[in-house]
Scaffold this active site. Structure first.
Site, short mmCIF file in Angstrom:
data_model
loop_
_atom_site.label_atom_id
_atom_site.label_comp_id
_atom_site.label_asym_id
_atom_site.label_seq_id
_atom_site.Cartn_x
_atom_site.Cartn_y
_atom_site.Cartn_z
N TRP A 1 0.63 -1.19 -0.01
CA TRP A 1 0.03 -0.07 0.00
C TRP A 1 0.66 1.37 -0.04
CZ3 TRP A 1 -4.59 -0.77 3.83
CH2 TRP A 1 -5.58 -1.59 3.36
N HIS B 1 12.75 -2.00 0.04
CA HIS B 1 11.88 -1.64 -0.93
C HIS B 1 12.74 -0.52 -1.97
CE1 HIS B 1 9.17 0.38 -3.83
NE2 HIS B 1 8.34 -0.71 -3.74
N GLU C 1 12.23 2.22 -3.13
CA GLU C 1 11.77 3.74 -2.46
C GLU C 1 12.70 4.10 -1.40
OE1 GLU C 1 7.47 3.16 -2.67
OE2 GLU C 1 7.46 3.17 -4.87
N GLY D 1 1.98 -2.58 -6.15
CA GLY D 1 1.71 -1.22 -5.56
C GLY D 1 0.31 -0.84 -5.84
P1 PGA Z 1 3.55 -0.62 -8.52
O1 PGA Z 1 4.32 -0.60 -7.30
O2 PGA Z 1 2.85 -2.00 -8.77
O3 PGA Z 1 2.56 0.58 -8.45
O4 PGA Z 1 4.61 -0.45 -9.75
C1 PGA Z 1 5.11 -1.89 -6.99
C2 PGA Z 1 6.07 -1.80 -5.79
O5 PGA Z 1 6.52 -0.69 -5.63
O6 PGA Z 1 5.99 -2.69 -4.74
#
Ligand code: PGA
Length: 248
Positions: free
Chosen positions: A10, A94, A96, A233
């Protein structure tokens, strides 16, 4: 046989009120799913998610975990705290977090060790950037990240681990790796794990694909021999879309 695992990520979305609505909508849609179903939610929504999914086939995860047991780590959340409120899985490393919050292979390793020590199941993310792919470094990057994440661990530790291969250029961009591209890199990651921990551990290990996976492309990705699931995501924020991925 590896049981497929579809996990929602999420990210920083959904208040408790929104989480409640989404989970209540999702539950009946995935009740007969054959894949293992997980939703990884913000810390503040874990207790709500655990309460609402109790007795269902949906499992709950967190999106990060501290590498320390407790103490002077302002802003961190411990594995014990996550377990107490009902988390079973936890996403670690992750992209990010690697890109925006200083996560490194070393901190990914420390968090993974800590999660396992406390009975949380890590979903460890690896994946190359666009620049790395274009300069033909995909294999080097995922090898380094995989070896780094599991440094000092034993083959048996991998029993409770999932890897998510997420090419950074495919996350949230609408660009998916082709099913063949994704499978090729995932098979390579499996070979890296086999070199490090033996073929038996590698054959048992579930490796997901992540990056713009959605109801349209899920079936083709899941048809690949080495792809054992997805980390989802954007499409995990809509109950109908997520359920379609779960039931690819
Ligand atoms: P996304 O993200 O499906 O929006 O590309 C996947 C994730 O970052 O785990």
């Amino acid at each position: 046989m590896r049981t497929p695992i579809i996990a929602g990520n999420w990210k920083m979305n959904n208040t408790n009120a929104a989480a409640e609505q989404l989970i209540n909508e999702l539950k009946p849609l995935v009740a007969d799913a054959k894949a293992e179903v997980v939703i990884c939610v913000p810390y503040t929504a874990i207790a709500t998610a655990a309460r609402l999914t109790k007795g269902s086939n949906i499992k709950v995860g967190a999106e990060n975990v501290s590498w320390a047991d407790k103490g002077a780590f302002t802003g961190e959340i411990s594995a014990e705290m996550l377990k107490e409120v009902g988390a079973e899985y936890v996403i670690i490393g992750h992209s990010e977090r690697r890109q925006m919050f200083g996560e490194t292979d070393e901190t990914v390793n420390k968090r993974t060790v800590q999660a396992l020590k406390n009975g949380l199941k890590p979903i460890v993310c690896v994946g190359e950037t666009l620049q790395e792919r274009e300069s033909d470094r995909t294999k080097d990057v995922v090898k380094t990240q995989t070896a780094g994440a599991f440094a000092g661990m034993q083959a048996a530790d991998l029993d409770n681990v999932v890897i998510a291969y997420e090419p950074v250029w495919a996350i949230g961009t609408g660009k998916t790796a082709t099913a063949e591209q994704a499978n090729e890199t995932i098979a390579y990651i499996r070979s890296v794990v086999a070199d490090l921990f033996g073929k038996t551990a590698a054959d048992k290990l579930r490796i997901q694909y992540g990056g713009s996976m959605n109801p349209q492309n899920a079936a083709a990705l899941m048809a690949q021999p080495d792809i054992d699931g997805g980390l989802i995501g954007g499409a995990s924020l809509k109950a109908v879309d997520f359920s379609k991925v779960v039931k690819y």
